[in-house]
Design an enzyme around this catalytic site. Structure first.
Site, mmCIF file in Angstrom:
data_model
loop_
_atom_site.group_PDB
_atom_site.id
_atom_site.type_symbol
_atom_site.label_atom_id
_atom_site.label_comp_id
_atom_site.label_asym_id
_atom_site.label_seq_id
_atom_site.Cartn_x
_atom_site.Cartn_y
_atom_site.Cartn_z
ATOM 1 C CG ASP A 126 5.047 -4.679 -0.573
ATOM 2 O OD1 ASP A 126 5.954 -5.524 -0.644
ATOM 3 O OD2 ASP A 126 5.167 -3.587 0.011
ATOM 4 C CB CYS A 153 8.437 -2.270 -0.664
ATOM 5 S SG CYS A 153 9.592 -2.068 0.713
#
Length: 112
Positions: free
Chosen positions: A36, A29
């Site tokens: 992520d 992220c």
């Protein structure tokens, strides 16, 4: 330079749909720096070239340390594969796991 295209031997003979799934996709992220996780699904109809799977694996692994939003990574994968393969059709779907109670699915295709 990582993606390795291979000649599709049946071009002009018949169309095939190729579906490739990467169930352990990771990126970072860009806002928080946290990882992520998701699943990338690549679906395409080749014109003259197909992608060599080991090169695709290494290409997708490079995102492990890249700070990028979901929408951008799906579009970047689409653009990179489109430029290397020049397929008749290609669709990339990213199914990203929940973070903060929200999950996301992003799809981009060419031609759209």
């Amino acid at each position: 330079d990582i993606l390795d295209p291979i000649d599709y031997q049946y071009r002009g003979t018949r169309d095939v749909d190729i579906v490739i799934r990467q169930p352990e996709f990771t990126s970072v992220c860009p806002m928080t720096g946290l990882p992520d996780f998701g699943r990338i699904v690549i679906r395409y109809t080749p014109k003259k070239k197909i992608v060599e799977l080991k090169s695709l694996k290494f290409y997708l692994l490079q995102y492990r340390n890249v700070g990028i939003f979901y929408e951008h990574v799906v579009n970047r994968i689409l653009e990179d594969l489109k430029s290397v393969l020049d397929p008749k059709f290609i669709e990339i779907t990213g199914e990203f796991t929940s973070r903060g109670g929200i999950d996301a699915t992003v799809t981009a295709s060419y031609p759209s």
